[in-house]
Motif scaffolding. Sequence first.
Motif, PDB file in Angstrom:
ATOM      1  N   VAL A 161     -91.444   7.887 -70.016  1.00  0.00           N
ATOM      2  CA  VAL A 161     -91.463   6.733 -69.105  1.00  0.00           C
ATOM      3  C   VAL A 161     -92.418   6.983 -67.937  1.00  0.00           C
ATOM      4  O   VAL A 161     -93.163   6.094 -67.514  1.00  0.00           O
ATOM      5  N   ALA A 162     -92.420   8.215 -67.422  1.00  0.00           N
ATOM      6  CA  ALA A 162     -93.332   8.544 -66.324  1.00  0.00           C
ATOM      7  C   ALA A 162     -94.788   8.420 -66.748  1.00  0.00           C
ATOM      8  O   ALA A 162     -95.647   8.018 -65.936  1.00  0.00           O
ATOM      9  N   SER A 163     -95.097   8.757 -68.000  1.00  0.00           N
ATOM     10  CA  SER A 163     -96.480   8.625 -68.491  1.00  0.00           C
ATOM     11  C   SER A 163     -96.932   7.170 -68.449  1.00  0.00           C
ATOM     12  O   SER A 163     -98.072   6.864 -68.057  1.00  0.00           O
ATOM     13  N   VAL A 164     -96.033   6.276 -68.844  1.00  0.00           N
ATOM     14  CA  VAL A 164     -96.377   4.850 -68.821  1.00  0.00           C
ATOM     15  C   VAL A 164     -96.630   4.382 -67.384  1.00  0.00           C
ATOM     16  O   VAL A 164     -97.623   3.698 -67.097  1.00  0.00           O
ATOM     17  N   PHE A 165     -95.759   4.770 -66.464  1.00  0.00           N
ATOM     18  CA  PHE A 165     -95.943   4.357 -65.075  1.00  0.00           C
ATOM     19  C   PHE A 165     -97.141   5.051 -64.428  1.00  0.00           C
ATOM     20  O   PHE A 165     -97.743   4.512 -63.496  1.00  0.00           O
ATOM     21  N   GLY A 166     -97.498   6.259 -64.904  1.00  0.00           N
ATOM     22  CA  GLY A 166     -98.687   6.916 -64.386  1.00  0.00           C
ATOM     23  C   GLY A 166     -99.953   6.142 -64.716  1.00  0.00           C
ATOM     24  O   GLY A 166    -100.818   5.922 -63.851  1.00  0.00           O
ATOM     25  N   VAL A 167    -100.075   5.720 -65.969  1.00  0.00           N
ATOM     26  CA  VAL A 167    -101.235   4.907 -66.363  1.00  0.00           C
ATOM     27  C   VAL A 167    -101.227   3.573 -65.625  1.00  0.00           C
ATOM     28  O   VAL A 167    -102.280   3.070 -65.165  1.00  0.00           O
ATOM     29  N   LEU A 168    -100.038   2.976 -65.478  1.00  0.00           N
ATOM     30  CA  LEU A 168     -99.936   1.703 -64.760  1.00  0.00           C
ATOM     31  C   LEU A 168    -100.298   1.863 -63.285  1.00  0.00           C
ATOM     32  O   LEU A 168    -100.923   0.962 -62.680  1.00  0.00           O
ATOM     33  N   SER A 169     -99.973   3.012 -62.699  1.00  0.00           N
ATOM     34  CA  SER A 169    -100.311   3.250 -61.295  1.00  0.00           C
ATOM     35  C   SER A 169    -101.816   3.357 -61.096  1.00  0.00           C
ATOM     36  O   SER A 169    -102.375   2.829 -60.116  1.00  0.00           O
ATOM     37  N   ILE A 170    -102.499   4.037 -62.024  1.00  0.00           N
ATOM     38  CA  ILE A 170    -103.959   4.130 -61.937  1.00  0.00           C
ATOM     39  C   ILE A 170    -104.585   2.747 -62.054  1.00  0.00           C
ATOM     40  O   ILE A 170    -105.510   2.392 -61.298  1.00  0.00           O
ATOM     41  N   TRP A 171    -104.105   1.958 -62.963  1.00  0.00           N
ATOM     42  CA  TRP A 171    -104.625   0.588 -63.121  1.00  0.00           C
ATOM     43  C   TRP A 171    -104.333  -0.236 -61.867  1.00  0.00           C
ATOM     44  O   TRP A 171    -105.174  -1.025 -61.422  1.00  0.00           O
ATOM     45  N   HIS A 172    -103.137  -0.035 -61.304  1.00  0.00           N
ATOM     46  CA  HIS A 172    -102.759  -0.809 -60.122  1.00  0.00           C
ATOM     47  C   HIS A 172    -103.642  -0.468 -58.917  1.00  0.00           C
ATOM     48  O   HIS A 172    -103.999  -1.350 -58.131  1.00  0.00           O
ATOM     49  N   ARG A 173    -104.026   0.790 -58.757  1.00  0.00           N
ATOM     50  CA  ARG A 173    -104.871   1.179 -57.626  1.00  0.00           C
ATOM     51  C   ARG A 173    -106.300   0.686 -57.798  1.00  0.00           C
ATOM     52  O   ARG A 173    -107.054   0.620 -56.824  1.00  0.00           O
ATOM     53  N   GLN A 174    -106.696   0.349 -58.994  1.00  0.00           N
ATOM     54  CA  GLN A 174    -108.041  -0.163 -59.235  1.00  0.00           C
ATOM     55  C   GLN A 174    -108.097  -1.690 -59.232  1.00  0.00           C
ATOM     56  O   GLN A 174    -109.162  -2.262 -59.455  1.00  0.00           O
TER      57      GLN A 174
END
Length: 241
Positions: A161-174
């Motif tokens: 689950v953390a891996s999914v939110f990690g990728v989503l966080s990178i996308w969110h910051r961009q």
Amino acid sequence: MTTPPDDNDDATRGAEAAASGDDERRTSAAKPGHQPAGPAGDERNEDSVSSVESTGDFEQFRDDLDAVERKIAGEIDPGVRAMVVAGAVFLLLASLVLPHAGAARGFDVLLNTDVARAEHIGLPSRVFVWFLVVFGIGFSMLALMTRRWVLAWIAVAGSAVASVFGVLSIWHRQTPGVGNYIGAGPGIGLILGAIVTVVLTFHWIRVVWSRTALHLAAEEQRRNAAAAAEERDRRRLMGDS
């Protein structure tokens, strides 16, 4: 006048006594449960007693053997992957002190400090950091120290689950924010944490899956052994050879 005993009468009485003895022996041999006297009968009796004693001893220690088997089945053996998992946990700790986004570090995001609020840290980043700390670091260390299979399962589920939110966080910051505001892009700490979390999830999956396959093989072997023992007991009760 007394007639002297005749030799023919003595011979006749001896023959009758011998025939009577043979009849008695045949009758006793035909009785159920009769064991012939002599070394052969004694050996069979000793074999049956030894078989019963061996079965009793095995039944006595079966519970202990089952308990040991359950304990072993509940443990994991990561092998060389333990070093990889330990290294990944260390890198996750390092990502918390590195910039997450702008001036906000991972600890700022975790504690929601003023620096994190100034950098407009969103919900995906906060969820990612919390899952990283609880599952990627916490449960991974517990699973490595205790070698418990259940803790390894929790670690792999939380890390996924953390891996999914990690990728989503990178996308969110961009992604541009509301209005004309454009926040800072993903920092080295966020990128490192997301990549290491994916690697950690992969290795935990390999460890847990290999242990799951071993559990299935052990359960199949246990079922076969129980079926064989039941068949032996049935034959012993039925008197089959």
